[in-house]
Scaffold this active site. Structure first.
Site, PDB file in Angstrom:
ATOM      1  CB  CYS A  64      -0.963   0.015   1.188  1.00 21.41           C
ATOM      2  SG  CYS A  64      -0.257   0.602   2.734  1.00 21.41           S
ATOM      3  CD  GLU A  65      -0.800   5.524  -3.473  1.00 22.82           C
ATOM      4  OE1 GLU A  65      -0.148   5.198  -4.470  1.00 22.82           O
ATOM      5  OE2 GLU A  65      -1.694   6.381  -3.481  1.00 22.82           O
ATOM      6  CG  HIS A  66      -2.323   5.301   1.865  1.00 27.27           C
ATOM      7  ND1 HIS A  66      -3.408   4.538   1.509  1.00 27.27           N
ATOM      8  CD2 HIS A  66      -2.339   6.389   1.056  1.00 27.27           C
ATOM      9  CE1 HIS A  66      -4.069   5.134   0.532  1.00 27.27           C
ATOM     10  NE2 HIS A  66      -3.441   6.253   0.233  1.00 27.27           N
ATOM     11  CG  HIS A  67       0.068   2.635   6.258  1.00 30.09           C
ATOM     12  ND1 HIS A  67      -1.161   2.484   5.647  1.00 30.09           N
ATOM     13  CD2 HIS A  67      -0.113   3.508   7.278  1.00 30.09           C
ATOM     14  CE1 HIS A  67      -2.061   3.221   6.267  1.00 30.09           C
ATOM     15  NE2 HIS A  67      -1.464   3.865   7.250  1.00 30.09           N
ATOM     16  CD  GLN A  89      -8.102  -4.696  -3.024  1.00 34.12           C
ATOM     17  OE1 GLN A  89      -7.745  -4.673  -1.856  1.00 34.12           O
ATOM     18  NE2 GLN A  89      -9.124  -5.444  -3.435  1.00 34.12           N
ATOM     19  CG  HIS A 108      -5.292  -3.818   2.303  1.00 32.64           C
ATOM     20  ND1 HIS A 108      -4.726  -2.884   1.470  1.00 32.64           N
ATOM     21  CD2 HIS A 108      -6.242  -4.456   1.588  1.00 32.64           C
ATOM     22  CE1 HIS A 108      -5.333  -2.943   0.285  1.00 32.64           C
ATOM     23  NE2 HIS A 108      -6.250  -3.882   0.322  1.00 32.64           N
ATOM     24  CB  CYS A 138      -1.699  -0.740   6.478  1.00 35.15           C
ATOM     25  SG  CYS A 138      -3.014  -0.543   5.278  1.00 35.15           S
TER      26      CYS A 138
HETATM   27 ZN   LIG Z   1      -1.970   1.186   4.145  1.00 38.92          ZN
END
Ligand SMILES: [Zn+2]
Length: 198
Positions: free
Chosen positions: A87-90, A128, A156, A158
């Site tokens: 995931c690009e956030h975490h 996703q 996920h 995260c």
């Molecule tokens: Zn994430």
């Protein structure tokens, strides 16, 4: 040895990343000089380059490399394609399965190429939803089919390891084009893959 698999890494990027990860370990309260961690920054540098190798790959070139003229008008389904992304956030992994179908319009591609297209887009920093539509667009733009359907179900880390700590939640995303926008075709696709859906 008849077959030898080689991995290639950019030396300059590897050494810069290694330095960065050494500092990261220190900032996290670790001693990067202790025995068990001596090689860890370099391993992380290589692992991250491997997991983001999709930036250097071209999905359309892969599909075109095995594009054949064929008068088939039945739905072609490749299901249960293993998928590992981040995931690009975490920058934490998400993983699951992709199910892909298309209805040819004069051209087909190798089944293994469909699976490789998943890797091209999964081995990047992703969400996703975007991963789902990128796979759809690559098939649509290359094969010009009558329809494409992509369903991805993924867990996920995260969500599982931090934040809401929902251990058993699975996120399902889908994207449809052409014939798959019509209910009967979409239903047939969903029925055919449903054995493996949660
Ligand atoms: Zn994430």
């Amino acid at each position: 040895m008849a077959y030898k698999k080689t991995e290639q890494y950019d030396d300059k990027i590897t050494s810069s990343l290694t330095e960065n990860y050494k500092e990261t370990l220190g900032l996290l309260g670790e001693n990067a000089e202790r025995e068990g961690l001596l090689k860890t920054p370099e391993r992380m540098a290589k692992a991250m380059q491997y997991l983001t190798q999709g930036y250097q790959m071209d999905a359309k070139a892969i599909l075109n490399s095995a594009k054949f003229h064929e008068e088939v008008s039945e739905m072609i389904i490749v299901k249960d394609i293993e998928l590992y992304s981040m995931c690009e956030h975490h920058m934490l992994p998400f993983f699951g399965k992709a199910h892909i179908a298309y209805i040819p319009n004069g051209f087909i591609t190798g089944l293994s190429k469909i699976a490789r297209v998943v890797d091209v887009y999964a081995r990047r920093l992703q969400v996703q939803e975007r991963l789902t539509t990128q796979i759809l667009d690559a098939i649509k733009d290359t094969l010009n089919p009558l329809g494409v359907g992509v369903v991805i179900e993924a867990s996920h880390l995260c969500m599982m390891m931090r934040g809401v700590q929902k251990q058993n939640s699975v996120t399902t995303t889908s994207a449809f084009y052409g014939e798959f926008l019509k209910s009967p075709t979409r239903s047939e696709f969903m029925k055919l893959i449903s054995a493996s859906l949660h």
